[in-house]
Every structure is written in structure tokens, then in C-alpha cells.
Design a protein around this motif. Structure first.
Motif, PDB file in Angstrom:
ATOM      1  N   SER A 117       0.835  -1.191   0.000  1.00  0.00           N
ATOM      2  CA  SER A 117       0.000   0.000   0.000  1.00  0.00           C
ATOM      3  C   SER A 117       0.872   1.243   0.000  1.00  0.00           C
ATOM      4  N   TYR A 122      -5.820   4.391  -2.297  1.00  0.00           N
ATOM      5  CA  TYR A 122      -6.770   3.438  -1.716  1.00  0.00           C
ATOM      6  C   TYR A 122      -7.452   2.644  -2.821  1.00  0.00           C
ATOM      7  N   GLU A 162      -8.304  -8.706   4.509  1.00  0.00           N
ATOM      8  CA  GLU A 162      -8.211  -7.796   5.645  1.00  0.00           C
ATOM      9  C   GLU A 162      -6.998  -8.152   6.502  1.00  0.00           C
ATOM     10  N   GLY A 163      -6.219  -7.145   6.820  1.00  0.00           N
ATOM     11  CA  GLY A 163      -5.033  -7.352   7.625  1.00  0.00           C
ATOM     12  C   GLY A 163      -3.796  -7.678   6.817  1.00  0.00           C
ATOM     13  N   GLN A 164      -3.964  -8.010   5.532  1.00  0.00           N
ATOM     14  CA  GLN A 164      -2.827  -8.351   4.695  1.00  0.00           C
ATOM     15  C   GLN A 164      -2.542  -7.271   3.655  1.00  0.00           C
ATOM     16  N   GLU A 165      -3.568  -6.647   3.164  1.00  0.00           N
ATOM     17  CA  GLU A 165      -3.400  -5.504   2.275  1.00  0.00           C
ATOM     18  C   GLU A 165      -4.122  -4.327   2.905  1.00  0.00           C
ATOM     19  N   LYS A 166      -3.388  -3.265   3.143  1.00  0.00           N
ATOM     20  CA  LYS A 166      -3.967  -2.088   3.765  1.00  0.00           C
ATOM     21  C   LYS A 166      -4.565  -1.187   2.699  1.00  0.00           C
ATOM     22  N   ASN A 167      -5.231  -0.121   3.153  1.00  0.00           N
ATOM     23  CA  ASN A 167      -5.800   0.879   2.244  1.00  0.00           C
ATOM     24  C   ASN A 167      -6.783   0.267   1.249  1.00  0.00           C
ATOM     25  N   HIS A 191     -10.566  10.342   6.089  1.00  0.00           N
ATOM     26  CA  HIS A 191      -9.153  10.205   5.726  1.00  0.00           C
ATOM     27  C   HIS A 191      -8.588  11.439   5.042  1.00  0.00           C
TER      28      HIS A 191
END
Length: 200
Positions: A117, A122, A162-167, A191
């Protein structure tokens, strides 16, 4: 801020992008327009694209994203971005391309040390039921993407985890464009310094 609107064909990427572009006044880079002619011809024949077909297309989109980021502009990009590797290429360009001696990264791992990210980019992931999207594609007129290719897109899809790729912002592609836009507005408000005044 850059929003990359992603998902399989028929999920509403272009429609949501056009809606947000009009309401926010942000430019929209429509991914379909960045495909080389040979890719368009291949899809029109009902043939699924390979990774090698997609790499030049993704690199073109990366250049558009890089240009917008350099100028400090807000922008929208509509791109399927089906695989994690594709998303890394959109973010990091040719540096993220796999070498012959390196296999694609496992989910949750970084590829060549590149983060999954960037702070100002996003992904809006539009997800929906296969049969809903198939009906949408069959109803479309004049688009080169055929309904028969939808299955290959679902096969290729590596959803951001979820938790592995942000944004990543998850959006229900089965909902109306206006409903999804409201969710984007909420995200943008929270944001963009907490004080974004745009109303969609």
C-alpha cells in the motif's frame, strides 16, 4: 488522494467512477482505455487475457497514477486489479514485475520488498455475486467484454484480504451506485484531515 476502483467485469467500476468524478470534480482514468489494441481484440474474440497481456496495460495505468501523485492531485482510476501482483504493479510499476527467478508472492507477503500500500492510494474493492454480474454483462450493449469471460475473471481474482493488504475499502457491488458513493464519502471524510466537505 487516489482511489483505484477495482473488481471483476460488471461490478460497477466505470459507473461508480463516473459518478464520483462528476460529484467530486476529480479526473477519472478509465482502465479500459489503457488496454493495447491487441488486448481489446483478444477479449472481443472471447479469449481471456494472460498475465503477459496485462502487464503493459498495468504499467500504463501506473504511469497515470504516478503522474497524479507527483502533481499532488486527487484522481480516480477504474481497473480490475484482480491479482495482488497487479495491484503491486499499479503502485510500484515495473519494479514489481516478477523476474524469471522469482515466483509471485504468497498472500500476506511483500513482493521484492515492496509494501502492498501507499499512504495516499486506496483501493475500492467492489464485490458481488457471480450471477448478478453475469446478468449485468449480458445486458450491456457494445462492450468488448463478453459474459463468457466472467468466469475466468473470478478464477483469477485474489481479493484483498483484511489485515494483509492495507488501504482497501470493501463495497457491495450489488448495491446502487449512489449507495456505494455514500460509503466512499464516509471514507473520504475520515481520511482527508477529518474535514472534507464534499457531499455526494
Amino acid at each position: 488522494m487516489i482511489y483505484i476502483i477495482m473488481g471483476v467485469s460488471g461490478c460497477g467500476k466505470s459507473s461508480l467512477g463516473a459518478f464520483l468524478s462528476e460529484k467530486l470534480g476529480w479526473p477519472l482514468h478509465e482502465g479500459d482505455r489503457f488496454h493495447p489494441e491487441e488486448n481489446v481484440a483478444k477479449m472481443a474474440r472471447g479469449e481471456a487475457l494472460t498475465d503477459q497481456d496485462r502487464f503493459p496495460w498495468l504499467l500504463r495505468l501506473h504511469e497515470a497514477i504516478k503522474s497524479e501523485r507527483r502533481s499532488g492531485s486527487n484522481a480516480l482510476v477504474a481497473c480490475s486489479a484482480l491479482k495482488r501482483l497487479y495491484r503491486l504493479i499499479l503502485l510500484h510499476g515495473s519494479k514489481a514485475l516478477p523476474s524469471s527467478s522469482c515466483s509471485p508472492p504468497e498472500p500476506g507477503q511483500e513482493h521484492h520488498g515492496f509494501p502492498p500500500s501507499l499512504p495516499d492510494v486506496y483501493f475500492l474493492f467492489l464485490h458481488a455475486d457471480y450471477h448478478v454480474l453475469q446478468r449485468r454483462i449480458e445486458a450491456r450493449k457494445g462492450h468488448y467484454m463478453k459474459a463468457d469471460l466472467l468466469g475466468s475473471q473470478f478464477d483469477a481474482l485474489e481479493p484483498p484480504l483484511e489485515g494483509q493488504e492495507k488501504n482497501v475499502v470493501l463495497l457491495d457491488g450489488g448495491r446502487s451506485i449512489s449507495d456505494m458513493a455514500v460509503e466512499v464519502e464516509k471514507h473520504l471524510s475520515s481520511h482527508a484531515g477529518g474535514g472534507h466537505e464534499e457531499k455526494l
